[in-house]
Design an enzyme around this catalytic site. Structure first.
Site, mmCIF file in Angstrom:
data_model
loop_
_atom_site.group_PDB
_atom_site.id
_atom_site.type_symbol
_atom_site.label_atom_id
_atom_site.label_comp_id
_atom_site.label_asym_id
_atom_site.label_seq_id
_atom_site.Cartn_x
_atom_site.Cartn_y
_atom_site.Cartn_z
ATOM 1 N N HIS A 52 -0.950 10.739 -28.211
ATOM 2 C CA HIS A 52 -1.300 9.378 -27.775
ATOM 3 C C HIS A 52 -1.990 8.613 -28.907
ATOM 4 C CE1 HIS A 52 -1.171 10.350 -23.167
ATOM 5 N NE2 HIS A 52 0.013 10.232 -23.717
ATOM 6 N N GLU A 98 -4.814 17.293 -11.224
ATOM 7 C CA GLU A 98 -5.282 17.652 -12.566
ATOM 8 C C GLU A 98 -6.776 17.933 -12.649
ATOM 9 O OE1 GLU A 98 -3.133 15.674 -15.801
ATOM 10 O OE2 GLU A 98 -4.994 15.702 -16.928
ATOM 11 N N ASN A 103 -0.802 18.628 -20.852
ATOM 12 C CA ASN A 103 -1.138 17.616 -21.857
ATOM 13 C C ASN A 103 -1.167 18.184 -23.271
ATOM 14 O OD1 ASN A 103 -1.478 15.692 -19.824
ATOM 15 N ND2 ASN A 103 -3.591 16.348 -19.477
ATOM 16 N N GLU A 116 9.147 18.108 -25.061
ATOM 17 C CA GLU A 116 8.427 18.438 -23.820
ATOM 18 C C GLU A 116 8.931 19.776 -23.259
ATOM 19 O OE1 GLU A 116 5.821 16.759 -22.808
ATOM 20 O OE2 GLU A 116 6.069 14.607 -23.151
ATOM 21 N N LYS A 118 6.999 22.888 -14.118
ATOM 22 C CA LYS A 118 6.184 21.717 -13.756
ATOM 23 C C LYS A 118 5.872 21.748 -12.258
ATOM 24 C CE LYS A 118 4.863 17.137 -14.507
ATOM 25 N NZ LYS A 118 4.986 15.903 -15.245
ATOM 26 N N ARG A 132 -3.237 21.825 -14.418
ATOM 27 C CA ARG A 132 -2.285 20.751 -14.753
ATOM 28 C C ARG A 132 -2.581 20.137 -16.124
ATOM 29 N NH1 ARG A 132 0.472 16.009 -10.997
ATOM 30 N NH2 ARG A 132 1.708 15.173 -12.698
ATOM 31 N N HIS A 187 7.479 8.815 -27.688
ATOM 32 C CA HIS A 187 6.474 9.656 -27.044
ATOM 33 C C HIS A 187 6.728 11.138 -27.387
ATOM 34 C CE1 HIS A 187 3.640 11.001 -23.991
ATOM 35 N NE2 HIS A 187 4.581 11.797 -23.506
ATOM 36 N N LYS A 195 2.757 11.381 -11.367
ATOM 37 C CA LYS A 195 1.866 10.527 -12.160
ATOM 38 C C LYS A 195 2.600 9.228 -12.443
ATOM 39 C CE LYS A 195 -1.125 13.546 -14.872
ATOM 40 N NZ LYS A 195 -1.471 13.923 -16.253
ATOM 41 N N HIS A 209 -0.762 16.034 -26.332
ATOM 42 C CA HIS A 209 -0.776 14.628 -25.924
ATOM 43 C C HIS A 209 -1.995 13.860 -26.418
ATOM 44 C CE1 HIS A 209 2.576 15.901 -23.503
ATOM 45 N NE2 HIS A 209 2.739 14.713 -23.000
ATOM 46 N N ARG A 228 0.818 -1.229 0.000
ATOM 47 C CA ARG A 228 0.000 0.000 0.000
ATOM 48 C C ARG A 228 0.850 1.277 0.000
ATOM 49 N NH1 ARG A 228 -3.117 -2.811 3.947
ATOM 50 N NH2 ARG A 228 -4.887 -3.834 2.953
#
Ligand SMILES: NC(=O)c1ccc[n+]([C@@H]2O[C@H](COP(=O)([O-])OP(=O)(O)OC[C@H]3O[C@@H](n4cnc5c(N)ncnc54)[C@H](O)[C@@H]3O)[C@@H](O)[C@H]2O)c1
Length: 356
Positions: free
Chosen positions: A248, A233, A241, A181, A223, A237, A261, A139, A244, A117
């Site tokens: 993606h 987000e 993206n 990026e 960032k 935030r 990427h 993330k 993206h 956990r």
């Protein structure tokens, strides 16, 4: 050495940025637990694990080398890693260290979030992309055959250690992917930084240490600022993206093989900027600046040719879809962005045709 702080209350941490930081790990990670599980891959470990081992000689280190590639950011790798942790008797007081690029970092973070956990997690990012983006902000994720990063958690590292020397062994292609990026931060958040990037594009292409030190520091500062405002987000935030949603789709359509990427994000950023130009969110001259900078950095500015229906079907699998509507991040000039779901299919189709 530069130190960027990520302010998240009791989950705050530092990002240490300098050349030769691997040798300083003992000093930089004073609270590191005795038992350390290092996740890496053969490409990275052969260059850098010995330095980590030497710096952390007082710790009990176990190295796990996962296979190299986006396709291994998977449930089966997750299972193999947790099997190893259990077999080696790692308990709740262990630490997991990611030594590698974004693939290793995302997977190590997800293991750290779930093993017992949650155990201590540290990032040692070794690609430019992971140094400026994926290692910061918490993330973590693995891919599912139905889509990228579909299984994951928000889980912050205890520290991020960036060693600029690691970039020396990066392939040209992986290095340039990280630059995409970096450009993103200028577009969405800091027009002055965008201008600095235009002025230092040659230095960055030559991997100048001073240019890299500043570009990485500024990217991490931006960032960190955005994540501190909106860790999970629900607002700003999402600007991170940029490019993206299209990126993606490109990665999924090419089966996570042909495009990195960063390359997919570069082409996706051009599509998003073109949409901004067409809808009067960005001037034509600013659009040309974005296009020129990506070209100067030798990043792809044209997406692969795909039927509009395929674009839609890939984009609708994205996590940014709400009530069956796709949320797009569009630049507002340079230095700002917004999220919108108000684009018509006609606007989208026209721009996708133009940018493919
Ligand atoms: N968590 C986030 O916020 C976030 C943000 C952006 C991207 N990502 C994820 O990051 C991943 C992409 O990361 P990436 O571009 O670092 O790819 P990657 O981890 O696949 O690394 C690219 C290649 O470089 C190699 N490599 C790594 N460090 C090296 C070094 N120092 N010298 C030589 N080779 C080295 C790797 O073995 C790999 O072959 C994607 O899965 C993406 O989804 C996550």
């Amino acid at each position: 050495m530069t130190n960027v702080h990520v302010e998240l209350g009791e989950r705050s941490y530092h990002i240490h940025i300098a050349a030769d930081n691997l040798r300083q790990l003992k000093t930089l990670l004073p609270d590191l637990n005795k038992n350390v599980f290092v996740l890496s891959n053969p490409t990275v470990a052969k260059h850098y694990f010995a330095q980590v081992e030497e710096a952390l000689v007082e710790h009990h280190l176990v190295l796990f080398e996962m296979d190299d590639g986006e396709q291994y950011k998977s449930l089966s790798s997750f299972e193999a890693i947790t099997n190893k942790l259990i077999a080696e008797g790692f308990s709740r007081d262990c630490a997991i260290v990611a030594l590698g690029g974004g693939v290793v970092g995302d997977l190590a973070g997800f293991v750290a979030a779930t093993y017992h956990r949650g155990v201590d997690f540290y990032q040692i990012p070794t690609t430019l992309l992971s140094q400026v983006d994926s290692s910061v902000g918490g993330k973590t994720a693995i891919n599912h055959p139905q889509g990228k990063n579909l299984i994951g958690a928000f889980y912050q590292p205890k520290a991020v250690v960036i060693d600029l020397n690691c970039l020396a062994t990066l392939t040209e292609r992986d290095y340039r992917s990280g630059l995409a990026e970096i450009v993103k931060y200028g577009i969405i958040y800091d027009a002055d930084f965008f201008q600095w990037l235009e002025q230092h594009a040659d230095a960055l292409s030559k991997r100048s240490e001073s240019a890299l030190q500043y570009a990485i520091q500024r990217s991490c500062e931006i960032k960190a600022e955005i994540v501190a405002k909106d860790e999970r987000e629900s607002g700003i935030r999402a600007w991170l993206n940029l490019g993206h949603t299209f990126g993606h789709a490109i990665e999924a359509a090419t089966e996570y093989g042909d495009w990195t990427h960063g390359e997919a994000v570069a082409a996706g950023t051009i599509i998003a900027s073109k949409l901004s130009e067409k809808t009067q969110r960005m001037s034509s001259s600013d659009f040309r600046r974005v296009l020129n900078l990506m070209s100067t950095l030798q990043l792809p500015t044209q997406a692969p040719n795909m039927a509009f229906a395929d674009w839609l079907s890939y984009m609708k699998r994205d996590k940014k879809v709400k009530d069956n509507r796709i949320n797009f991040v569009l630049p507002l000039g340079l230095g700002k962005a917004e999220v919108t779901n108000n684009l018509t299919d006609e606007e989208l189709a026209a721009v996708l045709t133009e940018c493919c």
